[in-house]
Design a protein around this motif. Structure first.
Motif, PDB file in Angstrom:
ATOM      1  N   ILE B  30      11.865  -7.603  -2.470  1.00 34.62           N
ATOM      2  CA  ILE B  30      11.539  -9.036  -2.446  1.00 34.62           C
ATOM      3  C   ILE B  30      11.720  -9.647  -3.833  1.00 34.62           C
ATOM      4  N   LEU B  31      11.293  -8.915  -4.868  1.00 38.51           N
ATOM      5  CA  LEU B  31      11.486  -9.414  -6.237  1.00 38.51           C
ATOM      6  C   LEU B  31      12.974  -9.570  -6.554  1.00 38.51           C
ATOM      7  N   GLN B  32      13.767  -8.571  -6.095  1.00 34.93           N
ATOM      8  CA  GLN B  32      15.217  -8.649  -6.297  1.00 34.93           C
ATOM      9  C   GLN B  32      15.764  -9.937  -5.680  1.00 34.93           C
ATOM     10  N   LYS B  33      15.302 -10.220  -4.462  1.00 30.88           N
ATOM     11  CA  LYS B  33      15.788 -11.410  -3.761  1.00 30.88           C
ATOM     12  C   LYS B  33      15.253 -12.705  -4.391  1.00 30.88           C
ATOM     13  N   CYS B  34      14.221 -12.571  -5.232  1.00 32.32           N
ATOM     14  CA  CYS B  34      13.729 -13.742  -5.961  1.00 32.32           C
ATOM     15  C   CYS B  34      14.484 -13.912  -7.270  1.00 32.32           C
ATOM     16  N   GLN B 105       4.050 -13.422  -8.388  1.00 35.51           N
ATOM     17  CA  GLN B 105       4.610 -12.891  -7.140  1.00 35.51           C
ATOM     18  C   GLN B 105       3.997 -11.538  -6.798  1.00 35.51           C
ATOM     19  N   VAL B 106       3.863 -10.671  -7.825  1.00 34.21           N
ATOM     20  CA  VAL B 106       3.332  -9.332  -7.585  1.00 34.21           C
ATOM     21  C   VAL B 106       1.896  -9.419  -7.066  1.00 34.21           C
ATOM     22  N   GLU B 107       1.098 -10.262  -7.699  1.00 31.07           N
ATOM     23  CA  GLU B 107      -0.296 -10.418  -7.253  1.00 31.07           C
ATOM     24  C   GLU B 107      -0.356 -10.854  -5.793  1.00 31.07           C
ATOM     25  N   ALA B 108       0.479 -11.853  -5.467  1.00 31.44           N
ATOM     26  CA  ALA B 108       0.486 -12.376  -4.094  1.00 31.44           C
ATOM     27  C   ALA B 108       0.895 -11.292  -3.099  1.00 31.44           C
ATOM     28  N   LYS B 112      -0.935  -8.648   0.473  1.00 28.70           N
ATOM     29  CA  LYS B 112      -0.391  -8.673   1.844  1.00 28.70           C
ATOM     30  C   LYS B 112      -0.247  -7.264   2.401  1.00 28.70           C
ATOM     31  N   SER B 113      -0.212  -7.173   3.726  1.00 29.80           N
ATOM     32  CA  SER B 113      -0.053  -5.859   4.367  1.00 29.80           C
ATOM     33  C   SER B 113       1.406  -5.413   4.270  1.00 29.80           C
ATOM     34  N   SER B 114       1.641  -4.101   4.454  1.00 28.16           N
ATOM     35  CA  SER B 114       3.022  -3.628   4.368  1.00 28.16           C
ATOM     36  C   SER B 114       3.815  -4.118   5.589  1.00 28.16           C
ATOM     37  N   ARG B 115       3.141  -4.315   6.704  1.00 27.61           N
ATOM     38  CA  ARG B 115       3.806  -4.874   7.891  1.00 27.61           C
ATOM     39  C   ARG B 115       4.354  -6.271   7.591  1.00 27.61           C
ATOM     40  N   PHE B 116       3.523  -7.069   6.913  1.00 27.60           N
ATOM     41  CA  PHE B 116       3.942  -8.430   6.583  1.00 27.60           C
ATOM     42  C   PHE B 116       5.104  -8.407   5.578  1.00 27.60           C
ATOM     43  N   LEU B 117       4.982  -7.536   4.567  1.00 29.51           N
ATOM     44  CA  LEU B 117       6.056  -7.455   3.558  1.00 29.51           C
ATOM     45  C   LEU B 117       7.359  -6.951   4.183  1.00 29.51           C
ATOM     46  N   GLU B 118       7.225  -6.102   5.200  1.00 35.29           N
ATOM     47  CA  GLU B 118       8.410  -5.624   5.922  1.00 35.29           C
ATOM     48  C   GLU B 118       9.100  -6.809   6.602  1.00 35.29           C
ATOM     49  N   LEU B 119       8.302  -7.685   7.171  1.00 31.91           N
ATOM     50  CA  LEU B 119       8.861  -8.883   7.816  1.00 31.91           C
ATOM     51  C   LEU B 119       9.544  -9.788   6.790  1.00 31.91           C
ATOM     52  N   LEU B 162       7.372 -18.012  -2.827  1.00 35.59           N
ATOM     53  CA  LEU B 162       7.865 -17.020  -3.789  1.00 35.59           C
ATOM     54  C   LEU B 162       9.029 -17.556  -4.609  1.00 35.59           C
ATOM     55  N   ARG B 163       9.878 -18.316  -3.945  1.00 36.65           N
ATOM     56  CA  ARG B 163      11.121 -18.744  -4.592  1.00 36.65           C
ATOM     57  C   ARG B 163      11.025 -20.106  -5.269  1.00 36.65           C
TER      58      ARG B 163
END
Lengths: 475, 164
Positions: B30-34, B105-108, B112-119, B162-163
Motif C-alpha cells: 500500500i505504501l508503494q502504491k502511495c 499512513q503507517v499509524e492508520a 486496520k485488520s489484515s482482511r481490510f488491508l487485503e481488500l 491515504l493518497r
C-alpha cells in the motif's frame, strides 16, 4: 480413322475432366470441413512433436498452439537464454526461454489429460490452460532480472502487453474467441476467476517450476534437480480452487522440494554467476549515467537503449532488444572513452569477473565503511567496484509454509478428505523450511586491489578482505 | 548499497511493531502504491498482492539481527511479530535514507485488520480499472472473502485518504 481420333481425344478429355472433378470435390470437402470446425477446436492433420531432452517429446495437436509457436513474438524467445549469465559458470546452460516455454506447455498438457473427467475440472478451460502455459514467459527480455532492477521494469507487464497489444500472438488468440486474449493474460497474471487454472501455471508446485528445475539441472549438468515428475503428475488432484497432492505422493513431493533447495544453492545462487550479474547491472547503470551526462558523447550511440534510459519503453522497442543486440553493444562499448564503462564491458565479455568474500553487513559494518573510504582514496569508484549482493536480489525462492493466508502452501489430501499443509506432515520438508537461507557477499575486482600503488593502503584493504581467510576466487 | 534494506528498516523504525506477515506484506504494498520508494516486486497471489522478495529481505534483516521476529503458536498456524533491535537502529543511523514522511499512513494501517488491508491492497492492484470494474474484479478474484458494500466503500474512502 478420323472417327477413331475423335473418339480417343474425347476419351482423354473426359479423363482429364474426371480428374479435375475429383480434385475439386476433395478440395471442397477440405474447405467445408474447416468451415464446420471452429478455430479453437481445429486439430492438425497429424500430431506434431518436438524432440525435447527433458520430456522426450512435446506433443502438439491444436492448430492454435501450432500457430502461436510460429508467431514472431514467441520465436523471439529462442534468442533469450533461460538462465542469463549462468553459462559463464556452467557452460552447458545455453538453453533458451523457448525450450522452457514448450516444456511448461507439455507438462500442463499431461496434467490436463490426467484431469479429464475428474470432479472440479472444467474441460472447457483446456485450451486456455495450454495457451497460458505456452505464453507465460513471453515478456522476458535479455538478462531480464538485471534489466528489471536497473530500469525498474516488470516482465509480466510486457507479457500482458504482447498478449493484448498489436501483435501476431494477439491476433491468433482473438481468433479463438473475442476476449480470449484477456483471459490468457489474466491466467498468467494470476487474476483469472478459476483459481484451479491459475494454480496449474503458478503455485508452489506448478508446471513452470517443475520444468525449469529439471531443465536447468539437465543443461547445467548438475546431478541435483531430479525428481519423479511422472509420479507427481499422477497424484495431483484438482480441487475447487487449487491443485493438491494425494497423501501417498508425499515422498515424491519431498524430493521435488529437496531438488528446489539444492538447485537454489548449487545453480541459481552460484557466486560466480552472481559476480557476472553484478558486472552486468553495473554496465547498465554506467551507460545510463553517461547518457544522462550531457558532457559525454558515446562513440557508439546506444540507439536500442534510449527508451530504457528515458524510462518509457514501448512494446516495439522492447521486442527488438534481444541478447544478440546486448552483446553487440557490450562488445563495442569496450572502445568507449569512459574508463569505467569500457573496463566493465571488457570484464563481462572476457569473463574477468569480480572476486568476493562472505559478508555480514551487521558485524562488518565498520570494515565495510572503511573499505569504501579506501577505495575512494585509491581512485576505484566504490559505486561500481565494491558491491554487496544479497540473497533477496535473486528471483528464486524456497518452499516456505508461511503464516496463514500469507501465501498458498502445498496441501496434501489426506485419506479422510482433509487438507494438510506439507511441512506439518513431512519432517524432511519441515527441517529444510526452518533452515537459514540468507546470505550476503561483497564483490570487488581483486586485480585492481593488487595494483594499488600506496602500499600501506593496499595492505589495509587486503587485511580487511582477508579477515576471514583467503579471498574467494570467483573465476 | 543495501538501500532497499535501509528503506525497510526505516519502515520498521516508524512502525515500531508489526503483527502478522500478511499485514506486513499488504502495508508495504500500500505504501508503494502511495508513491513511497519501496522497490520490492509484487505479484498477485491468492490473498492479494504478495512479494517473495519482501519475505526474503525481511528474513535477511532478521538473520542479520536488525529486526526481531517473535513466533506465536496459534494452534493451526503461527503468527509473527516484528520489532527493530538496537543493531537495527545503529544500521539505520549509518544508512538513513532520504524518504518522504509516511508515519501517518503507517499509524492508520496498523489500526486496520489484515482482511481490510487485503481488500485495500487488492483494490490498489487493479487501480488501472474504472471504479465499477475495480469492484467487479475484486469480487472475481476474491469470491470467498465476500466483502460487503460497506467494506468496499470504507476501503475506497481509505485509499482516498491515504493518497491525499
Amino acid at each position: 480413322m478420323s472417327d477413331w481420333f475423335t473418339y480417343q481425344s474425347e476419351k482423354t478429355r473426359l479423363k482429364v475432366h474426371f480428374i479435375y472433378y475429383i480434385i475439386k470435390r476433395n478440395r471442397r470437402k477440405e474447405t467445408d470441413g474447416y468451415t464446420y470446425m471452429a478455430y479453437k477446436d481445429e486439430q492438425l492433420h497429424e500430431e506434431k512433436v518436438f524432440k525435447d531432452p527433458v520430456h522426450r517429446y512435446v506433443h502438439v495437436k491444436d492448430r492454435v498452439i501450432w500457430d502461436l509457436i510460429s508467431a514472431p513474438e514467441f520465436q523471439r524467445l529462442r534468442r533469450i537464454k533461460q538462465l542469463g549469465t549462468t553459462n559463464l559458470t556452467f557452460h552447458g546452460a545455453e538453453h533458451s526461454r523457448f525450450n522452457h516455454s514448450l516444456g511448461v506447455y507439455e507438462i500442463v498438457r499431461r496434467i490436463i489429460s490426467n484431469f479429464e473427467g475428474r470432479p472440479h475440472w472444467n474441460s472447457e478451460e483446456r485450451l486456455l490452460c495450454l495457451c497460458a502455459a505456452l505464453l507465460h514467459d513471453l515478456g522476458h527480455g535479455p538478462f531480464s532480472h538485471s534489466f528489471e532492477k536497473v530500469f525498474k521494469l516488470d516482465h509480466e507487464y510486457f507479457t500482458q502487453q504482447i498478449i493484448l497489444g498489436d501483435t501476431t500472438v494477439n491476433k491468433i488468440l482473438e481468433r479463438v474467441d473475442k476476449g480470449f486474449a484477456q483471459n490468457v493474460s489474466d491466467v498468467i497474471a494470476k487474476t483469472y476467476k478459476d483459481k484451479l487454472v491459475v494454480s496449474l501455471i503458478s503455485s508452489q508446485i506448478d508446471a513452470d517450476r517443475m520444468d525449469y528445475l529439471q531443465r536447468d539441472a539437465y543443461f547445467t549438468g548438475v546431478s541435483y534437480g531430479h525428481f519423479d515428475m511422472e509420479r507427481i503428475l499422477r497424484v495431483m488432484r484438482p480441487m475447487e480452487d487449487q491443485v493438491v497432492i494425494k497423501y501417498t505422493g508425499m515422498h515424491a513431493v519431498e524430493d521435488y522440494i529437496m531438488s528446489r533447495y539444492q538447485m537454489y544453492w548449487q545453480v541459481y545462487f552460484h557466486p560466480v554467476t552472481r559476480s557476472a550479474e553484478v558486472i552486468l547491472s553495473k554496465i547498465l547503470h554506467r551507460a545510463k549515467v553517461l547518457y544522462e551526462d550531457t558532457h559525454y558523447t558515446f562513440k557508439l550511440e546506444p540507439t536500442h537503449f534510449l527508451s530504457f534510459f528515458n524510462g518509457n519503453v514501448d512494446l516495439k522497442d522492447y521486442l527488438k532488444l534481444d541478447e544478440g543486440i546486448v552483446s553487440y553493444y557490450f562488445q563495442l562499448w569496450q572502445e568507449e572513452e569512459d574508463a569505467i564503462l569500457s573496463d566493465l564491458c571488457e570484464r563481462f565479455t572476457n569473463r574477468r569477473l569480480f572476486k568476493y568474500i562472505e559478508f555480514n553487513p551487521n558485524l562488518q559494518m565498520n570494515e565495510w565503511m572503511e573499505l569504501h573510504r579506501l577505495f575512494m582514496q585509491a581512485g576505484i569508484d566504490p559505486d561500481y567496484y565494491l558491491v554487496v549482493d544479497s540473497s533477496s536480489d535473486l528471483p528464486y525462492d524456497f518452499y516456505r509454509p508461511g503464516e496463514e493466508e500469507e501465501r498458498l502452501p502445498i496441501h496434501l489430501l489426506m485419506p479422510n478428505g482433509e487438507l494438510r499443509e506439507l511441512s506439518r506432515q513431512s519432517e524432511i520438508v519441515e527441517s529444510i523450511s526452518g533452515k537459514k537461507r540468507t546470505d550476503h557477499k561483497l564483490y570487488f575486482p581483486n586485480d585492481l586491489v593488487e595494483k594499488m600503488e600506496n602500499s600501506a593502503m593496499k595492505e589495509r584493504v587486503e587485511e580487511i578482505l582477508n579477515g576471514q581467510g583467503d579471498v574467494k576466487n570467483a573465476n | 548499497m543495501l538501500t532497499n534494506h535501509a528503506k525497510l528498516m526505516q519502515f520498521f523504525s516508524v512502525a515500531n511493531e508489526v503483527t502478522g506477515r500478511k499485514k506486513l506484506q499488504k502495508m508495504i504494498y500500500i505504501l508503494q502504491k502511495c508513491g513511497l520508494p519501496f522497490e520490492e516486486k509484487y505479484e498477485f497471489h491468492f490473498y492479494g498482492p504478495y512479494s517473495e522478495e519482501l519475505t526474503l529481505r525481511v528474513e535477511e534483516l532478521c538473520n542479520l539481527g536488525f529486526i526481531q521476529e517473535k513466533k506465536e503458536d496459534k494452534s493451526n498456524y503461527f503468527q509473527y511479530h516484528y520489532t527493530i533491535t538496537n543493531d537495527g537502529e545503529e544500521f539505520l543511523h549509518q544508512f538513513a535514507m532520504d524518504m518522504p514522511e509516511f508515519s501517518g499512513q503507517v499509524e492508520a494501517m496498523k489500526g486496520k485488520s489484515s482482511r481490510f488491508l487485503e481488500l485495500v491492497a487488492t483494490m490498489l492492484y487493479f487501480d488501472g480499472l474504472s471504479p465499477e470494474e475495480n469492484v467487479a474484479k475484486v469480487h472475481t478474484v476474491k469470491p470467498k472473502q465476500k466483502y460487503t458494500d460497506e467494506e468496499i466503500q470504507e476501503a475506497q474512502f481509505f485509499i482516498k485518504w491515504l493518497r491525499h
